[in-house]
Structure formats: structure tokens, C-alpha cells
Design a protein around this motif. Structure first.
Motif, mmCIF file in Angstrom:
data_model
loop_
_atom_site.group_PDB
_atom_site.id
_atom_site.type_symbol
_atom_site.label_atom_id
_atom_site.label_comp_id
_atom_site.label_asym_id
_atom_site.label_seq_id
_atom_site.Cartn_x
_atom_site.Cartn_y
_atom_site.Cartn_z
ATOM 1 N N GLU A 1 0.823 -1.219 0.000
ATOM 2 C CA GLU A 1 0.000 0.000 0.000
ATOM 3 C C GLU A 1 0.852 1.262 0.000
ATOM 4 O O GLU A 1 0.530 2.236 -0.677
ATOM 5 C CB GLU A 1 -0.962 -0.021 1.191
ATOM 6 N N LYS A 2 1.952 1.244 0.728
ATOM 7 C CA LYS A 2 2.833 2.417 0.763
ATOM 8 C C LYS A 2 3.458 2.662 -0.608
ATOM 9 O O LYS A 2 3.472 3.804 -1.093
ATOM 10 C CB LYS A 2 3.924 2.246 1.817
ATOM 11 N N LEU A 3 3.942 1.615 -1.250
ATOM 12 C CA LEU A 3 4.555 1.758 -2.570
ATOM 13 C C LEU A 3 3.525 2.171 -3.617
ATOM 14 O O LEU A 3 3.803 3.012 -4.473
ATOM 15 C CB LEU A 3 5.251 0.459 -2.981
ATOM 16 N N LEU A 4 2.327 1.610 -3.529
ATOM 17 C CA LEU A 4 1.248 1.976 -4.450
ATOM 18 C C LEU A 4 0.893 3.452 -4.280
ATOM 19 O O LEU A 4 0.774 4.192 -5.258
ATOM 20 C CB LEU A 4 0.030 1.079 -4.189
ATOM 21 N N THR A 5 0.773 3.892 -3.056
ATOM 22 C CA THR A 5 0.461 5.298 -2.767
ATOM 23 C C THR A 5 1.587 6.213 -3.254
ATOM 24 O O THR A 5 1.331 7.237 -3.892
ATOM 25 C CB THR A 5 0.219 5.497 -1.254
#
Length: 174
Positions: A93-97
């Protein structure tokens, strides 16, 4: 140009290999980053523990390979009879964001557009997704204009309903 393929789950046949093939056909240097401890793929970067680092910095294109894990994770359904991927969801989720919000050319095939929509990353954008009622509903329920096309480009985000070398190369050439 450099591309990073972030792999959560390899269970959807051909998703990873077609992405890598398309990127290489376009002359990109391709690296693979693993976000799951049990995905079976050769990788360059172990992303399961690099939350504090700027791993996307040197890349022009980032693609998220979610496999069946992305579908079951975003719908909340129980994954039937499969070896469940051990995905570092926080890192995913952090990388996607970071990728979407940071303006990186971000490629989201199959169920990953719904995952990004649920995080609020596609609100107000046009997108496509693997055509199931629940995934389309997730897009629409999170302020995304669902478009029934093979691929949709909206700003820095490319969504694909299916992943093929042809669709991906066409999308990246636009």
C-alpha cells in the motif's frame, strides 16, 4: 527508461511474464521487486522490509502484479484452497500510494485498480478493471469513473482489464 515490477502474487498465469516482456520490448531496463515472502520469481529487490527507503526514485514506470491475492484482498473474500501469499500489505500500500501520488507512470492490471481505488488513489479518475461485478462496484463506490475498455490512461495511471503484451505496449506508447 527503467521499470520496476512489484510482485505480490504470481498465481495469475502470465501476468508477470507478459508485463516484463512488454516492458523489455519497449527497450526498458526492468527490475523486479518482491513484496511477498512466498512468490516464486527471480527478483532484484526485496521490498518486504524497505518501507523507509525511496525505492521508486530511479524508476520511470512502476507496475503492480497482484495476482489472485489482489482480488481476494480488495474484495475481502476468503481465498479458496490456495497457498495464501504472505504479502507485506503495508509495504504494498505504501509503494502503491507513493507511485500514484508521486506522479510515477503507474500500471495497474486486473484487480489492482480496485485496490488503488479502495485506498482513495483513483478518486475522480477514469479507470478499467478486470470485469467482475464486485471489482467494478469497488471502483464506482470509491469515486472512480469505470470505463469498459482494454486499457485506460488517466494522468500518470494506466489501468488494464487484462494484461497482454499488446495492450501494455499500446498503452505505454500513447
Amino acid at each position: 527508461m527503467k521499470a520496476l515490477v512489484i510482485v505480490a502474487d504470481m498465481s495469475y498465469e502470465g501476468e508477470y511474464s507478459m508485463a516484463v516482456q512488454a516492458l523489455r520490448q519497449l527497450g526498458m531496463e526492468v527490475n523486479s521487486g518482491l513484496i511477498s515472502k512466498n512468490a516464486n520469481v527471480n527478483f532484484d529487490i526485496d521490498l518486504t522490509d524497505k518501507l523507509g527507503e525511496d525505492v521508486l526514485g530511479g524508476y520511470d514506470v512502476v507496475i503492480f502484479i497482484g495476482g489472485y491475492w489482489a482480488y481476494y484482498a480488495v474484495t475481502g473474500k476468503e481465498m479458496p484452497g490456495r497457498v495464501k501469499p504472505m504479502v507485506n500489505r503495508e509495504a504494498f500500500e505504501k509503494l502503491l500510494t507513493q507511485s500514484v501520488s508521486g506522479g510515477k507512470k503507474t500500471i495497474l492490471p486486473l484487480a489492482t485498480p480496485a485496490y488503488a481505488a479502495k485506498l482513495g488513489l483513483l478518486r475522480g479518475k477514469r479507470a478499467t478493471v478486470y470485469p467482475t461485478t464486485d471489482l467494478i462496484g469497488i471502483l464506482r463506490g470509491n469515486g472512480v469513473d469505470y470505463v469498459n475498455e482494454d486499457f485506460v490512461i488517466d494522468g500518470n495511471v494506466i489501468t488494464l482489464k487484462r494484461i497482454t503484451v499488446e495492450f501494455l505496449t499500446k498503452a505505454l506508447n500513447k
